[in-house]
Design an enzyme around this catalytic site. Structure first.
Site, PDB file in Angstrom:
ATOM      1  N   ASP A 138      35.915 -31.448  15.253  1.00 55.46           N
ATOM      2  CA  ASP A 138      34.459 -31.280  15.282  1.00 55.46           C
ATOM      3  C   ASP A 138      33.851 -31.300  13.880  1.00 55.46           C
ATOM      4  O   ASP A 138      34.554 -31.249  12.869  1.00 55.46           O
ATOM      5  CB  ASP A 138      34.083 -29.967  15.995  1.00 55.46           C
ATOM      6  CG  ASP A 138      35.049 -28.826  15.675  1.00 55.46           C
ATOM      7  OD1 ASP A 138      35.643 -28.843  14.581  1.00 55.46           O
ATOM      8  OD2 ASP A 138      35.208 -27.923  16.508  1.00 55.46           O
ATOM      9  N   ASN A 140      34.899 -16.518  22.409  1.00 55.05           N
ATOM     10  CA  ASN A 140      34.313 -16.785  23.730  1.00 55.05           C
ATOM     11  C   ASN A 140      35.112 -17.826  24.516  1.00 55.05           C
ATOM     12  O   ASN A 140      34.657 -18.327  25.532  1.00 55.05           O
ATOM     13  CB  ASN A 140      32.854 -17.236  23.585  1.00 55.05           C
ATOM     14  CG  ASN A 140      32.723 -18.552  22.833  1.00 55.05           C
ATOM     15  OD1 ASN A 140      33.716 -19.152  22.431  1.00 55.05           O
ATOM     16  ND2 ASN A 140      31.502 -19.017  22.631  1.00 55.05           N
ATOM     17  N   HIS A 195      36.029 -20.864  23.431  1.00 52.62           N
ATOM     18  CA  HIS A 195      35.784 -22.287  23.140  1.00 52.62           C
ATOM     19  C   HIS A 195      36.993 -22.931  22.473  1.00 52.62           C
ATOM     20  O   HIS A 195      37.755 -22.277  21.762  1.00 52.62           O
ATOM     21  CB  HIS A 195      34.485 -22.507  22.336  1.00 52.62           C
ATOM     22  CG  HIS A 195      34.532 -22.098  20.900  1.00 52.62           C
ATOM     23  ND1 HIS A 195      33.417 -21.664  20.215  1.00 52.62           N
ATOM     24  CD2 HIS A 195      35.536 -22.075  19.974  1.00 52.62           C
ATOM     25  CE1 HIS A 195      33.732 -21.403  18.955  1.00 52.62           C
ATOM     26  NE2 HIS A 195      35.019 -21.647  18.790  1.00 52.62           N
ATOM     27  N   GLU A 232      31.656 -25.033  24.136  1.00 53.67           N
ATOM     28  CA  GLU A 232      31.271 -23.656  24.443  1.00 53.67           C
ATOM     29  C   GLU A 232      31.354 -23.403  25.949  1.00 53.67           C
ATOM     30  O   GLU A 232      31.402 -24.357  26.739  1.00 53.67           O
ATOM     31  CB  GLU A 232      29.833 -23.415  23.947  1.00 53.67           C
ATOM     32  CG  GLU A 232      29.627 -23.657  22.458  1.00 53.67           C
ATOM     33  CD  GLU A 232      30.249 -22.575  21.573  1.00 53.67           C
ATOM     34  OE1 GLU A 232      31.171 -21.857  22.011  1.00 53.67           O
ATOM     35  OE2 GLU A 232      29.807 -22.458  20.413  1.00 53.67           O
TER      36      GLU A 232
HETATM   37  C1  F6R Z   1      37.380 -25.482  14.535  1.00 50.84           C
HETATM   38  C2  F6R Z   1      37.184 -25.281  15.947  1.00 50.84           C
HETATM   39  C3  F6R Z   1      36.999 -23.940  16.564  1.00 50.84           C
HETATM   40  C4  F6R Z   1      37.877 -22.850  15.956  1.00 50.84           C
HETATM   41  C5  F6R Z   1      37.574 -21.509  16.596  1.00 50.84           C
HETATM   42  C6  F6R Z   1      38.385 -20.387  15.988  1.00 50.84           C
HETATM   43  O1  F6R Z   1      37.523 -26.859  14.229  1.00 50.84           O
HETATM   44  O2  F6R Z   1      37.132 -26.251  16.619  1.00 50.84           O
HETATM   45  O3  F6R Z   1      37.255 -24.047  17.945  1.00 50.84           O
HETATM   46  O4  F6R Z   1      39.221 -23.172  16.162  1.00 50.84           O
HETATM   47  O5  F6R Z   1      36.220 -21.215  16.453  1.00 50.84           O
HETATM   48  O6  F6R Z   1      37.998 -20.217  14.668  1.00 50.84           O
HETATM   49  P1  F6R Z   1      38.783 -19.229  13.682  1.00 50.84           P
HETATM   50  O7  F6R Z   1      40.135 -19.822  13.495  1.00 50.84           O
HETATM   51  O8  F6R Z   1      37.967 -19.218  12.426  1.00 50.84           O
HETATM   52  O9  F6R Z   1      38.831 -17.908  14.366  1.00 50.84           O
END
Ligand code: F6R
Length: 261
Positions: free
Chosen positions: A67, A135, A137, A142
């Site tokens: 992303d 959450n 995702h 989301e």
């Molecule tokens: C990042 C992504 C997100 C993260 C998720 C966890 O490219 O796609 O899904 O993997 O938000 O983020 P952290 O590792 O910072 O807790």
């Protein structure tokens, strides 16, 4: 799905890096799917170390990130392109032309369909690294995301915006839209490694592994994937009901010569 419960966050990274090493050393043109955020940073450090110790070369590797924020130039320190360059690509022998991050600055519909086409052109993703949001995702899919979605623009949930606020300076523009691989796109990877550490992820992991298949927890879609390995530390595993069983599967899988998923 295999659930590996590691003793600590460092072990999660070590185990994850080993799967990357195996892939890169076993394929002529490996295609790696990558994530940003805090979780994979330790894994990237391990990969850099492996490269420095001549255990692997990234010369033939292509990468696709999950992303990118809409509206952040690649030179912006909070853009995911900047993150990947500074956390991994600058430290290894990868050809930057073979590293793909969705383009957050061009017309999003075109950028999304081009991204899908680029993945296809490279033969699909062999191994996709994922983190998970509190959450549930994956990528920026989301809750309520279509479980068969493709790369597209997604509105970020309030919890995601709050969680990621820490990366932005006070008053700095924080995008509320991102372009993300879809859940359907992610599920096409041959193998998926989802990493999670820390107690903040315990509920999401519980929903992912033991909850119903539901768009309320997008990560639960991984239950529909044939080869997903969830590597978590004991804190992230804390809410799982069947920990003993997962540990037993891990032990037996090490002794088997075939899948036990
Ligand atoms: C990042 C992504 C997100 C993260 C998720 C966890 O490219 O796609 O899904 O993997 O938000 O983020 P952290 O590792 O910072 O807790």
């Amino acid at each position: 799905m295999q659930v590996i419960i590691a003793s600590c966050a460092a072990e999660v990274a070590t185990l994850g890096a080993r799967y990357c090493l195996d892939l890169i050393n076993s394929k002529q043109s490996p295609v790696l799917g990558l994530a940003t955020g805090s979780t994979p940073v330790a894994l990237y450090k391990e990969l850099i170390e492996m490269y420095e110790n001549n255990q692997l070369s990234f010369k033939q590797t292509h990468t696709f990130n999950l992303d990118e924020y809409l509206g952040l130039a690649t030179s912006h320190p909070q853009s995911y392109r900047y993150f990947m360059n500074s956390q991994l690509f600058q430290h290894i022998d990868i050809d930057l032309n073979n590293t793909y991050v969705p383009n957050g600055m061009s017309e999003p519909k075109t950028a999304a369909s081009e991204y899908e086409a680029q993945i296809k052109h490279c033969g699909g993703i062999d191994l996709q690294i994922l983190g998970v949001g509190r959450n549930g995702h994956i990528g920026f899919n989301e809750p309520s995301s279509s479980l068969v979605s493709r790369t597209r623009v997604k509105t970020l949930a309030k919890q995601t915006l709050d969680d990621n606020k820490r990366f932005f300076n006070p008053g700095e523009f924080q995008p509320s839209l991102a372009i993300t691989m879809g859940i359907g796109t992610i599920l096409e990877a041959d193998k998926i490694l989802l990493l999670a550490t820390g107690s903040a992820k315990a509920n999401a992991i519980k929903e992912l592994v033991e909850g119903p298949l539901s768009a309320s927890c997008p990560a639960s879609a991984l239950q529909m994937h044939r080869d997903t390995i969830v590597i978590i530390d004991t804190q992230a595993a804390a809410a799982l009901e069947h920990q003993t069983y997962y540990q037993q599967v891990t032990t037996q899988t090490e002794q088997l010569d075939y899948n036990n998923d």
